[in-house]
Enzyme design. Sequence first.
Site, mmCIF file in Angstrom:
data_model
loop_
_atom_site.group_PDB
_atom_site.id
_atom_site.type_symbol
_atom_site.label_atom_id
_atom_site.label_comp_id
_atom_site.label_asym_id
_atom_site.label_seq_id
_atom_site.Cartn_x
_atom_site.Cartn_y
_atom_site.Cartn_z
ATOM 1 N N TYR A 160 -12.448 42.411 7.038
ATOM 2 C CA TYR A 160 -11.320 42.318 6.103
ATOM 3 C C TYR A 160 -10.867 40.882 5.855
ATOM 4 O O TYR A 160 -10.337 40.587 4.786
ATOM 5 C CB TYR A 160 -10.173 43.219 6.575
ATOM 6 N N ASN B 128 -12.697 60.672 -2.809
ATOM 7 C CA ASN B 128 -12.004 61.924 -3.129
ATOM 8 C C ASN B 128 -11.153 62.425 -1.970
ATOM 9 O O ASN B 128 -11.422 62.092 -0.830
ATOM 10 C CB ASN B 128 -13.048 62.993 -3.468
ATOM 11 N N ASP C 193 -7.198 61.540 -6.934
ATOM 12 C CA ASP C 193 -5.810 61.316 -7.362
ATOM 13 C C ASP C 193 -4.859 61.214 -6.165
ATOM 14 O O ASP C 193 -3.934 60.397 -6.175
ATOM 15 C CB ASP C 193 -5.383 62.445 -8.314
ATOM 16 N N ALA D 157 -16.680 60.658 -19.855
ATOM 17 C CA ALA D 157 -18.058 60.392 -20.288
ATOM 18 C C ALA D 157 -18.837 61.706 -20.366
ATOM 19 O O ALA D 157 -19.602 61.941 -21.305
ATOM 20 C CB ALA D 157 -18.727 59.418 -19.324
ATOM 21 N N ARG D 158 -18.616 62.573 -19.358
ATOM 22 C CA ARG D 158 -19.317 63.873 -19.362
ATOM 23 C C ARG D 158 -18.898 64.701 -20.574
ATOM 24 O O ARG D 158 -19.726 65.354 -21.224
ATOM 25 C CB ARG D 158 -19.013 64.633 -18.066
ATOM 26 N N HIS E 148 -9.044 64.298 -11.409
ATOM 27 C CA HIS E 148 -10.501 64.230 -11.302
ATOM 28 C C HIS E 148 -10.872 65.437 -10.440
ATOM 29 O O HIS E 148 -10.974 65.361 -9.229
ATOM 30 C CB HIS E 148 -10.944 62.921 -10.641
HETATM 31 N N1 LIG Z 1 -14.696 59.570 -7.939
HETATM 32 C C1 LIG Z 1 -15.896 60.104 -8.146
HETATM 33 O O1 LIG Z 1 -16.279 60.370 -9.292
HETATM 34 C C2 LIG Z 1 -16.786 60.346 -6.965
HETATM 35 C C3 LIG Z 1 -18.136 60.700 -7.146
HETATM 36 C C4 LIG Z 1 -18.907 60.884 -6.004
HETATM 37 C C5 LIG Z 1 -18.349 60.770 -4.742
HETATM 38 N N2 LIG Z 1 -17.039 60.437 -4.629
HETATM 39 C C6 LIG Z 1 -16.396 60.278 -3.331
HETATM 40 O O2 LIG Z 1 -16.738 58.996 -2.797
HETATM 41 C C7 LIG Z 1 -16.657 59.039 -1.358
HETATM 42 C C8 LIG Z 1 -17.942 58.498 -0.764
HETATM 43 O O3 LIG Z 1 -19.000 59.391 -1.077
HETATM 44 P P1 LIG Z 1 -20.488 59.084 -0.572
HETATM 45 O O4 LIG Z 1 -21.379 60.103 -1.182
HETATM 46 O O5 LIG Z 1 -20.786 57.644 -0.716
HETATM 47 O O6 LIG Z 1 -20.320 59.396 0.991
HETATM 48 P P2 LIG Z 1 -21.175 58.738 2.164
HETATM 49 O O7 LIG Z 1 -20.920 59.589 3.357
HETATM 50 O O8 LIG Z 1 -22.584 58.514 1.713
HETATM 51 O O9 LIG Z 1 -20.511 57.304 2.371
HETATM 52 C C9 LIG Z 1 -19.223 57.143 2.860
HETATM 53 C C10 LIG Z 1 -19.233 55.878 3.704
HETATM 54 O O10 LIG Z 1 -17.898 55.572 4.121
HETATM 55 C C11 LIG Z 1 -18.002 54.989 5.410
HETATM 56 N N3 LIG Z 1 -16.691 55.016 6.072
HETATM 57 C C12 LIG Z 1 -16.038 56.063 6.628
HETATM 58 N N4 LIG Z 1 -14.841 55.658 7.108
HETATM 59 C C13 LIG Z 1 -14.733 54.342 6.830
HETATM 60 C C14 LIG Z 1 -13.718 53.371 7.051
HETATM 61 N N5 LIG Z 1 -12.568 53.669 7.679
HETATM 62 N N6 LIG Z 1 -13.950 52.112 6.637
HETATM 63 C C15 LIG Z 1 -15.097 51.776 6.005
HETATM 64 N N7 LIG Z 1 -16.099 52.667 5.762
HETATM 65 C C16 LIG Z 1 -15.897 53.921 6.172
HETATM 66 C C17 LIG Z 1 -19.067 55.813 6.098
HETATM 67 O O11 LIG Z 1 -19.607 55.167 7.248
HETATM 68 C C18 LIG Z 1 -20.083 55.997 4.985
HETATM 69 O O12 LIG Z 1 -21.059 54.979 4.992
HETATM 70 C C19 LIG Z 1 -16.385 60.515 -1.012
HETATM 71 O O13 LIG Z 1 -15.013 60.702 -0.778
HETATM 72 C C20 LIG Z 1 -16.829 61.257 -2.262
HETATM 73 O O14 LIG Z 1 -16.202 62.509 -2.400
HETATM 74 C C21 LIG Z 1 -16.266 60.206 -5.698
#
Ligand SMILES: NC(=O)c1ccc[n+]([C@@H]2O[C@H](COP(=O)([O-])OP(=O)(O)OC[C@H]3O[C@@H](n4cnc5c(N)ncnc54)[C@H](O)[C@@H]3O)[C@@H](O)[C@H]2O)c1
Length: 321
Positions: free
Chosen positions: A69, A130, A133, A160-161, A185
């Site tokens: 950080y 997620n 929101d 976009a979708r 979302h």
């Molecule tokens: N907004 C969207 O449109 C959208 C789309 C897809 C996924 N997501 C969300 O994005 C997030 C990540 O999804 P993903 O598929 O990459 O999951 P993932 O499990 O592949 O990656 C998450 C990462 O976060 C890390 N992590 C956990 N706690 C942490 C912390 N305190 N500090 C730093 N890193 C930490 C994990 O080690 C992991 O590498 C999920 O919440 C998912 O639901 C959002």
Amino acid sequence: MPIKPHKLGIIGVGRVGEAVLFDAMASGIFARIVLIDTKEGLPEGQALDQHHATAVPNMPNTTVIAGDYDDLTDADVIVIAAGPSIDPAKGPATGADRRELAATNGRIMREVMTEITKRNHDAAIIICSNPLDANVHIASTEFDHPQGLVMGTGTLLDSARMCRIIADHVGVNPEFVRGYMIGEHGPSGFPHISGVNVGGVSFEGLPRVFGVDPLDPDDIATRTNNGGTDVFNLKGWTNAGVGQAAMTIARAIVRDERSLYPVCTTLHGQYGHDGDVSMSTPCIIGARGVEQIVEVPLSEWEQGHLATTIQAIQDTVAIAS
Ligand SMILES: NC(=O)c1ccc[n+]([C@@H]2O[C@H](COP(=O)([O-])OP(=O)(O)OC[C@H]3O[C@@H](n4cnc5c(N)ncnc54)[C@H](O)[C@@H]3O)[C@@H](O)[C@H]2O)c1
């Protein structure tokens, strides 16, 4: 004094963070990228992989490091993609399953925001995790960071979708379909049908002008909101669209574009709400982050959906509290 290079931080470099990293590298707008993740070796591996990639012809010579950080003290943009996604091992997912991540990812959001706000009060923070929101609401209302600088990718991807669905139906390039998804979302987000515009033609005018069957707004809402889980249930995760969405917002901020994107932000006076909900509506995005939240006129059908989506978001925030 040398010109300060733009710096991006990405917190969480799993599937989504990796997509953000790829798009950031290709965009060439950041000279420094700092990767943070709690999984040992992952940020170091991602950084080394990209370090090699920078030597490929035509790749920008971006410096990518695994950091902590303290390296974010002078970051201009920070993308948060930390925390788990829906577990594909549990079987086919629905959009509502994102809400079940509220307790876990709300805790992670508070940890991450605590560390950022000890060091930096100037960066634009773009949240992907997620339930989107609820996480934006926590980050925006519980921490000492300018609220305009805290936003989520929101319904930029959902919009976009939606534009893709309408474009495919009409048979035109989606670039020429304008329209926004508003609200969560998630499954309660709704299409702003009264604002849809295809080459100057309103939603109601599409069948007459383009000779296509009428589209049903409820069907568009369902198909759009199922878009994420359609991908998830096929490949086990989604990351391409959200990565593009995060980088589209970052680009608008760094370039002071004043683009109109539906990001998730805390409402202040729009739609009769003040600080009690964070949701997506079109916003002007520039160097100060969310520079204006746009309250668009809503039809009766849209007003009904607005009430439903705000309730759904507030219920999810309550789970994360
Ligand atoms: N907004 C969207 O449109 C959208 C789309 C897809 C996924 N997501 C969300 O994005 C997030 C990540 O999804 P993903 O598929 O990459 O999951 P993932 O499990 O592949 O990656 C998450 C990462 O976060 C890390 N992590 C956990 N706690 C942490 C912390 N305190 N500090 C730093 N890193 C930490 C994990 O080690 C992991 O590498 C999920 O919440 C998912 O639901 C959002």
